[in-house]
Enzyme design. Sequence first.
Site, short mmCIF file in Angstrom:
data_model
loop_
_atom_site.label_atom_id
_atom_site.label_comp_id
_atom_site.label_asym_id
_atom_site.label_seq_id
_atom_site.Cartn_x
_atom_site.Cartn_y
_atom_site.Cartn_z
N SER A 208 0.84 -1.19 0.00
CA SER A 208 0.00 0.00 0.00
C SER A 208 0.88 1.25 0.00
O SER A 208 2.07 1.17 -0.34
CB SER A 208 -0.92 -0.02 1.22
N ASN A 209 0.32 2.40 0.34
CA ASN A 209 1.11 3.63 0.40
C ASN A 209 0.62 4.48 1.57
O ASN A 209 -0.31 4.12 2.27
CB ASN A 209 1.03 4.39 -0.94
N TYR A 210 1.24 5.65 1.74
CA TYR A 210 0.98 6.46 2.93
C TYR A 210 -0.25 7.37 2.84
O TYR A 210 -0.48 8.17 3.72
CB TYR A 210 2.19 7.36 3.21
N SER A 211 -1.04 7.27 1.78
CA SER A 211 -2.17 8.20 1.63
C SER A 211 -3.10 8.12 2.85
O SER A 211 -3.50 7.04 3.29
CB SER A 211 -2.95 7.85 0.37
N ALA A 275 -4.86 7.46 -4.06
CA ALA A 275 -3.50 7.05 -4.41
C ALA A 275 -3.55 5.56 -4.73
O ALA A 275 -3.35 4.71 -3.86
CB ALA A 275 -2.57 7.33 -3.24
#
Length: 430
Positions: A208-211, A275
């Site tokens: 995943s990502n930091y959004s 994101a």
Amino acid sequence: MSVKGKNILLGISGGIGSFKACELLRLFVKAEAHVRVVMTEAAQHFITPLTFQSLGAEEVSLDVFDPKPYSLEHVAWSDWANILVIAPCTANVIGKLANGIADEVLSTQAIAYAGPILIAPAMNVKMYNNKAVQRNITYLKSTGVHFIGPETGALASLITASGRMSEPGTIFARARQILLGRNDLKGQHVVVSAGPTREPLDPVRYISNYSSGKMGYALADAASAFGAEVTLVSGPVELAPPPGVNVVRVETALQMQDEIDKACAGADYLFMAAAVADFRPASYQKQKIKRSGESLNLTLQANPDILKSLQKNRPRKVIGFALEVENLEARAHDKLRDKRLDMIVANNPSEEGIGFGSDFNRITIIPRGGKTVRTERLPKYELAIKIIEEAINLSHAQPVPQIQPGAPGRHVPQIQRGRARGGRTYKRRP
Ligand code: CTP
């Protein structure tokens, strides 16, 4: 938009958030509004009337039996005000407003007031979650009272939970919007995507990502305040759904694509703030992957580009976002063209104090064929309003360009593109 010359009745009830009401007052004064302050007795334990007077309040009222502010009638201020903003608003004052109780100066003015009311609740999370408090909030909302927040953050008790008063800039922006009665999107359907996607690897791991989803949630909230019917397609985030917004929750990019496609049927706008993970594990392992050896190779497979693959359900106006850490505007222009967007909003998440997780951002808005707008660092809710205003103003003088077969792509290193098609390989280091 300006609130110049408007009459603001600022109600302060007893909460530690009352120190933030000073900044809120300053924002109204700076915008050349007239501000009168009404303080409950409890509020005066936290902050003094002199503070508000010194900061530019034209008058401060503390007591129903104080003859000065009311002329002949004890509720005269409620005829004067264009809006009543109560910030911070305690569970007690919410309860009084919901039940018609007028036993001190603020609730007396509030109950006599027929204009728009904006409430910024602030209280301990256990109080906020109390069923009677929630019932009172639901009831007030159903009568047209506007609410903003509370936010999740460090409370006075230092625990992190929902209950913190919204930031003054955010409350100011909302009040301004209510005052100016923006109804530009009435009857229109707006789809917003927000947050990250999660791409599962095995039953306990994902990519995943930091959004944080804050920008998308602010957009959904602001679009709803502009009168739109809003569908928010949200990846997994820790945010409360904005009031009046239909939230569809998803996990993966493929699910997001599916839900966006459904939501976009007949929609007028798409704000694609999510994101989306560009890659997912090529295969899902049903059993937890065991540690073996000093490295692990993962094969990733490209996810579809949701914006680029919009087809028959394409809304009238499609707005994309670009996260760029270098060559921000050039790359944003490339994405605008490449994804056939009407407008793109670019930002650099690596700048300090903005971007991922922050309540602030600094953005560049590039409309197709229009004038680029570069903002200062502002709260995300204020930026959301700006973005929506720009999207409303988009003219459709220029048709959406068609993708030409073999047309040059973006500034993406060829080696990445080549590898992306066949799956990208990541190596876990020991
Ligand atoms: N986007 C999308 N589908 C994807 C990836 C991104 O619809 N699979 C959308 C995003 O929601 C955003 C825009 O495309 O509105 C640009 O996303 P960004 O992450 O900046 O760029 P990418 O297209 O993913 O390109 P890159 O990561 O190479 O910069």
